[in-house]
Design an enzyme around this catalytic site. Structure first.
Site, short mmCIF file in Angstrom:
data_model
loop_
_atom_site.label_atom_id
_atom_site.label_comp_id
_atom_site.label_asym_id
_atom_site.label_seq_id
_atom_site.Cartn_x
_atom_site.Cartn_y
_atom_site.Cartn_z
N GLY A 49 37.22 47.42 53.29
CA GLY A 49 35.80 47.75 53.21
C GLY A 49 35.26 47.32 51.86
O GLY A 49 35.52 46.22 51.41
N GLU A 50 34.55 48.22 51.20
CA GLU A 50 33.98 47.94 49.88
C GLU A 50 34.43 49.05 48.93
O GLU A 50 34.05 50.20 49.09
CB GLU A 50 32.45 47.86 49.96
CG GLU A 50 31.83 46.84 49.01
CD GLU A 50 32.11 47.17 47.54
OE1 GLU A 50 31.86 48.33 47.13
OE2 GLU A 50 32.57 46.27 46.81
N SER A 51 35.27 48.68 47.98
CA SER A 51 35.95 49.71 47.17
C SER A 51 34.99 50.56 46.36
O SER A 51 35.18 51.77 46.24
CB SER A 51 36.98 49.05 46.26
OG SER A 51 36.39 48.07 45.41
N CYS A 81 43.42 45.60 51.88
CA CYS A 81 42.28 44.94 51.22
C CYS A 81 41.65 45.89 50.20
O CYS A 81 42.23 46.13 49.15
CB CYS A 81 41.29 44.42 52.26
SG CYS A 81 40.15 43.17 51.60
N ARG A 110 40.07 42.15 41.80
CA ARG A 110 39.12 42.39 42.90
C ARG A 110 38.43 41.09 43.32
O ARG A 110 38.07 40.28 42.48
CB ARG A 110 38.10 43.43 42.42
CG ARG A 110 37.09 43.91 43.42
CD ARG A 110 36.37 45.12 42.84
NE ARG A 110 35.18 45.46 43.60
CZ ARG A 110 33.95 45.12 43.25
NH1 ARG A 110 33.75 44.42 42.14
NH2 ARG A 110 32.92 45.47 43.99
N ILE A 138 39.76 38.49 53.88
CA ILE A 138 38.30 38.54 53.84
C ILE A 138 37.88 39.13 52.49
O ILE A 138 38.10 40.31 52.23
CB ILE A 138 37.73 39.40 54.98
CG1 ILE A 138 38.24 38.88 56.35
CG2 ILE A 138 36.20 39.40 54.95
CD1 ILE A 138 37.90 39.81 57.51
N ARG A 139 37.31 38.31 51.63
CA ARG A 139 36.93 38.75 50.27
C ARG A 139 38.09 39.54 49.64
O ARG A 139 37.91 40.62 49.07
CB ARG A 139 35.67 39.62 50.31
CG ARG A 139 34.42 38.89 50.74
CD ARG A 139 33.21 39.82 50.73
NE ARG A 139 32.97 40.35 49.39
CZ ARG A 139 32.37 41.53 49.15
NH1 ARG A 139 31.99 42.29 50.15
NH2 ARG A 139 32.18 41.92 47.91
N HIS A 189 44.14 42.03 56.25
CA HIS A 189 43.73 43.02 57.25
C HIS A 189 44.65 43.00 58.47
O HIS A 189 44.33 42.37 59.48
CB HIS A 189 42.30 42.73 57.71
CG HIS A 189 41.26 42.95 56.66
ND1 HIS A 189 40.56 44.14 56.54
CD2 HIS A 189 40.78 42.14 55.70
CE1 HIS A 189 39.70 44.05 55.54
NE2 HIS A 189 39.82 42.84 55.01
N GLU A 191 45.05 45.23 60.57
CA GLU A 191 44.43 46.00 61.65
C GLU A 191 43.58 45.16 62.60
O GLU A 191 43.21 45.61 63.69
CB GLU A 191 43.58 47.14 61.07
CG GLU A 191 42.27 46.72 60.44
CD GLU A 191 42.41 46.21 59.02
OE1 GLU A 191 41.37 45.94 58.39
OE2 GLU A 191 43.55 46.07 58.54
#
Length: 208
Positions: A49-51, A81, A110, A138-139, A189, A191
């Site tokens: 997600g976005e940390s 991630c 990051r 992904i990023r 990822h 998942e």
């Protein structure tokens, strides 16, 4: 332990995908937003997600300190991630004052692989498995330093061009999966793939 309860930190990110993967392994998988939900868990997944958003929401839901304390006390934890970022003891290129739960003696950069448009897939050799793991980045972050108690599970070769790579020369391997005791982390990822081997490995950590 016959049927463990494994929580997925359900503040933001790939929560549903991790819950689905765990339930396919006949695990009692629950979303975790509150301390009382965390208290039910034998293990915890911190999703992608976005940390920085996860940190803010963990504070809003008053669960940040509880999660950090449970990990420090030995709760088996699997970060993917952004979850890897949240488990790192040290960050590079983090937001100013960015907090993490900690638990992994690693330095994570990051967004090291670049922006969304730099997302990619790769077949990774894993020390845990005979066959490669298909990995979706992904990023994604990568790990730049590991402590002596951290086992490197997989790395990916990359060149020295692009965001976060100014310190590199030529081609180098960057660490993208590690384990330290009961804490497991990947920069990709698992998942989003049908391969359940990493989730199964984490369930084995929880039940061992």
């Amino acid at each position: 332990m016959s049927t463990p309860t494994i929580g997925v930190l359900a503040l933001q990110g790939d929560v549903r995908e991790h819950l689905d993967a765990l339930r396919r392994l006949d695990v009692d998988a629950i979303g975790v937003r509150r301390v009382e939900e965390l208290d039910r868990c034998h293990g915890l997944v911190i999703p992608g997600g976005e940390s920085t958003t996860m940190v803010k929401l963990a504070r809003v839901f008053d669960v940040f300190d509880a999660v950090r304390g449970r990990i420090a006390a030995g709760l088996p934890t699997f970060g993917t991630c952004a979850g890897m970022i949240m488990l790192a003891d040290r960050l590079r290129d983090g937001a100013v004052g960015q907090e993490t739960f900690g638990g992994l003696d690693v330095t994570v950069r990051r967004n090291a692989f670049g922006r969304q448009v730099d997302s990619f897939e790769a077949e990774l050799d894993f020390t845990l498995f005979d066959d490669p793991v298909h990995a979706v980045f992904i990023r994604a972050p990568w790990i730049e330093q590991v402590g002596p108690s951290v086992d490197v599970l997989a790395s990916v070769p990359i060149d020295g061009e692009g965001p976060g790579r100014q310190e590199m020369q030529g081609t180098a391997d960057r660490i993208v999966a590690v384990q330290q005791g009961s804490v497991l982390a990947t920069s990709f990822h698992p998942e989003v793939d049908d391969d359940l081997r990493l989730h199964r490995h984490f369930v084995d950590i929880v039940t061992s």
